[in-house]
Structure formats: C-alpha cells, structure tokens
Write an enzyme that holds these catalytic residues in place. Structure first.
Site, PDB file in Angstrom:
ATOM      1  CB  THR A 187      -0.834   0.013   1.295  1.00  0.00           C
ATOM      2  OG1 THR A 187      -1.738  -1.074   1.244  1.00  0.00           O
ATOM      3  CG2 THR A 187      -1.575   1.301   1.498  1.00  0.00           C
ATOM      4  NE  ARG A 215      -8.476  -7.895   3.308  1.00  0.00           N
ATOM      5  CZ  ARG A 215      -7.418  -7.073   3.296  1.00  0.00           C
ATOM      6  NH1 ARG A 215      -7.254  -6.218   2.308  1.00  0.00           N
ATOM      7  NH2 ARG A 215      -6.555  -7.081   4.275  1.00  0.00           N
ATOM      8  CB  VAL A 216     -12.896  -3.509   2.794  1.00  0.00           C
ATOM      9  CG1 VAL A 216     -12.323  -2.163   3.179  1.00  0.00           C
ATOM     10  CG2 VAL A 216     -13.755  -3.369   1.531  1.00  0.00           C
ATOM     11  N   GLY A 217      -9.646  -4.006   3.583  1.00  0.00           N
ATOM     12  CA  GLY A 217      -8.659  -3.977   4.657  1.00  0.00           C
ATOM     13  C   GLY A 217      -8.686  -2.661   5.421  1.00  0.00           C
ATOM     14  CG  ASP A 218      -4.924  -1.378   6.884  1.00  0.00           C
ATOM     15  OD1 ASP A 218      -4.916  -2.169   5.912  1.00  0.00           O
ATOM     16  OD2 ASP A 218      -3.936  -0.684   7.187  1.00  0.00           O
ATOM     17  CB  THR A 238       1.939  -0.575   4.640  1.00  0.00           C
ATOM     18  OG1 THR A 238       1.906  -1.527   3.558  1.00  0.00           O
ATOM     19  CG2 THR A 238       3.305  -0.604   5.280  1.00  0.00           C
ATOM     20  N   GLY A 239       0.599  -3.301   5.522  1.00  0.00           N
ATOM     21  CA  GLY A 239       0.706  -4.641   6.086  1.00  0.00           C
ATOM     22  C   GLY A 239      -0.654  -5.295   6.169  1.00  0.00           C
ATOM     23  N   GLY A 241      -4.055  -5.835   6.811  1.00  0.00           N
ATOM     24  CA  GLY A 241      -5.092  -4.893   7.217  1.00  0.00           C
ATOM     25  C   GLY A 241      -5.892  -5.341   8.419  1.00  0.00           C
TER      26      GLY A 241
HETATM   27  N1  ASP Z   1      -3.002  -2.853   4.288  1.00  0.00           N
HETATM   28  C1  ASP Z   1      -3.364  -3.440   3.009  1.00  0.00           C
HETATM   29  C2  ASP Z   1      -4.552  -4.288   3.173  1.00  0.00           C
HETATM   30  O1  ASP Z   1      -4.623  -5.055   4.119  1.00  0.00           O
HETATM   31  C3  ASP Z   1      -2.285  -4.237   2.410  1.00  0.00           C
HETATM   32  C4  ASP Z   1      -1.015  -3.476   2.184  1.00  0.00           C
HETATM   33  O2  ASP Z   1      -0.525  -2.737   2.996  1.00  0.00           O
HETATM   34  O3  ASP Z   1      -0.481  -3.638   1.113  1.00  0.00           O
HETATM   35  O4  ASP Z   1      -5.415  -4.273   2.321  1.00  0.00           O
END
Ligand code: ASP
Length: 325
Positions: A187, A215-218, A238-239, A241
């Site tokens: 991200t 699916r939706v992340g952070d 990032t990481g 979510g």
């Molecule tokens: N945080 C993002 C998610 O979980 C993934 C990412 O950081 O690339 O969707």
C-alpha cells in the site's frame, strides 16, 4: 522490484534519541544524520514512495498544501501499471476483480474514503471528492463507482496483462494464505507537513492479493490505515489490514505521540500491541510511518524489509525501518 530493493538497501538502526530530534540515518550504510528538519516534509511507505515524494515535495516547496502534495504524490503510484499493489495493474481478488480502497485526511479532521471501488484507477482522487463534495466520509462498491463517474472519472479496465498472468499462475494452486510482506502487498501511504504547518495524509491500495471478493482492509478506514491531527501529527499503516483494524493502528500511533512518544516509539508501541494480539506472528507484517507536527518522523515494522521514503529540503532518501524481529 523486490530484487532491486534488496540490493539497494542496507539495514540501519534508528536510535530513539536521534529520532526524537527529528533526524535519521541514510540507509545506504552511511551514518550521516540529516539535521535540522524544517517544513516541509513528506514521508511515504515503500520504495514507490520515492516517486510519490518527488511530486509531493515539489508541490510543498511551491507553497502548495499538504493535501495536494499527498493526493498528487500517490496518484503517480496509482497510475504506474508496474506497481501491482496499488491502482492500475493492482493484483485482483480470487475471482479476478481488481478492487481498490483509499482514504485521505486533513489535519483539521476533514476526510474522505472509498472502498471496494472497481474500474476507476485513482481512488484517492475519488476519496478527496467524497470529502469535498458530499456530506459523507465513506462510499463503497457500486455507489462509489457511480459517484466517481458522476464526478467525471473515466471507467477503465485495471487488470493489466502482467497482473492477469500472475493471477492465472496463482489459480493453479488457488491456495490463499494471507502471508503479507513486501512480495505481495505494498500500500502507498503518504504523510506531509506543509509550510503553513498543516498536515495531511493519503492511503491507497488494491489490498491483499487474491483476497476474498468483497474483502476490505485497513487502508480506506480512517483511524486504521490513516489518521491525521494538526494538533499532534499523522500516521499511516501498511501490512495485514486485519491486524491494523483490530488495533485502530494509525489513530493509536497518533495518540501515543500525543502522550509524548517520539514518532518511532509510537509506531513501535502499536506494533507491540499487534504482536500481543496475535498468537502466531511469523507471517504477519505490519509497518507504520509517523510524522509529528514539528517535522520529526519515524517508522517501525514487525518484520524486517519495510522501507519508507523521506523528502525534505533538496533530499530524497529511502530508509529501512527498524523492525521488531
Ligand atoms: N493494508 C493493506 C490491506 O490489508 C495491504 C497493504 O498494505 O499492502 O489491504
């Protein structure tokens, strides 16, 4: 890209006392501190943060706003088809759909967000329109696409040939283990402090590769993927979510700074909290960047490998964040 990153970087350790005064060490192995952090400053996640920062810092140096700097900066990455984790060319979900998430926030609390947006390559610009043109903060799915089209955004196919090929390779096994690290996510989150002392942040992603449809992340969630408060500072994540949402990660980093922690200490405390909330963190990567209202900055991640880009004055540098393991 991964290969390039590994050869380019050498790990350095960022000392807390050094960070508290807003200085850091270059990652090419030199230990030259960049002293006297002054406005403006821009900081972004990962290697592609360098491209975002170049555009953003230019805006800041011409007395532009932090908001314009972060938006226009991350758009460069959204438009780059070789970045397979953001915007055009992002990896699809397990059903082959590219779905994008983004949010944007100003230090005065104004914010906008879109999630599960399809066929529009600049979700960050749509998120800004949500902030500026609607009474709402978050619009998702077909509603977000409809709104984008009404705002004049162009509908286009975001699945590039290269990403489709990787998807087809993945389909051969179809095994989904949300192992998140630099190989399969990235991200872009960008934080900026402008010459007027205002902060803004932007966060945009295609999310975890091969995720479940819907699916939706952070990343589009204010407080999780991004939080900005002119009174204190800004933070972004990032990481994985799910781990960031569980801990309201970015808001917690800002609150830790409010209570006196340096940017790196604040990122580290929330990483510790994430570690404590998960039984097995061997495959779990989360990284935070933080920028304090006085221009001090920091980053921290669970696993090694998290890079961040910093732009200020005439310099653009890439750093390896300190990590827990
Ligand atoms: N945080 C993002 C998610 O979980 C993934 C990412 O950081 O690339 O969707």
């Amino acid at each position: 890209m991964l290969q390039k990153r590994r050869t380019f970087l050498k790990t350095t350790s960022l000392g807390l006392s050094v960070l508290a005064t807003g200085t850091a060490y270059r990652c090419q192995g030199k230990s030259t501190p960049i002293a006297n952090v002054t406005h403006p400053v821009i900081i972004s996640t990962w290697d592609h943060g360098m491209a975002a920062n170049k555009v953003g810092l230019n805006i800041l140096k011409n007395k532009g706003s932090a908001l314009d700097a972060v938006e226009k900066g991350v758009i460069v990455v959204e438009n780059d088809p070789t970045v397979q984790t953001v915007g055009l060319g992002g990896f699809p979900d397990r059903e082959g759909n590219v779905t994008l998430d983004a949010c944007i926030m100003k230090g005065d609390g104004q914010c906008g967000s879109v999630a599960f947006l399809q066929d529009i390559k600049n979700p960050i610009a749509v998120a800004r329109k949500v902030m500026e043109k609607t009474p709402h903060i978050m619009i998702v799915g077909s509603g977000a696409k409809q709104f984008a089209l009404e705002m004049g955004f162009k509908e286009e196919n975001l699945l590039t040939e290269a990403s489709r090929k990787k998807y087809e390779e993945w389909l051969k096994t179809g095994v989904y283990k949300p192992k998140i690290n630099i190989e399969n996510h990235d991200t872009i989150s960008t934080l900026a402090l402008d010459a007027n002392g205002h902060l803004a942040g932007a966060c945009t992603t295609s999310g975890a590769a091969w995720k479940m449809h819907g699916r939706v992340g952070d990343s589009p969630l204010i407080a999780a993927g991004l939080f900005v408060d002119d009174e204190v500072g800004a933070a972004a994540a990032t990481g994985l979510g799910e781990a960031v949402i569980r801990t309201a990660g970015s808001a917690m980093v800002v609150e830790a700074m409010r209570h006196g922690q340096s940017p790196e200490e604040a990122c580290r405390s929330v990483c510790l909290r994430i570690k404590d909330k998960h039984k097995d963190i061997s495959d779990l990567q989360v990284g935070f960047i933080a920028l304090r209202k006085d221009g001090a900055y920091g980053a921290y991640s669970l696993q090694p490998g998290f890079t961040y880009a910093l732009g200020q004055n005439e310099t653009h540098e890439l750093y390896q964040a300190t990590s827990m393991f």
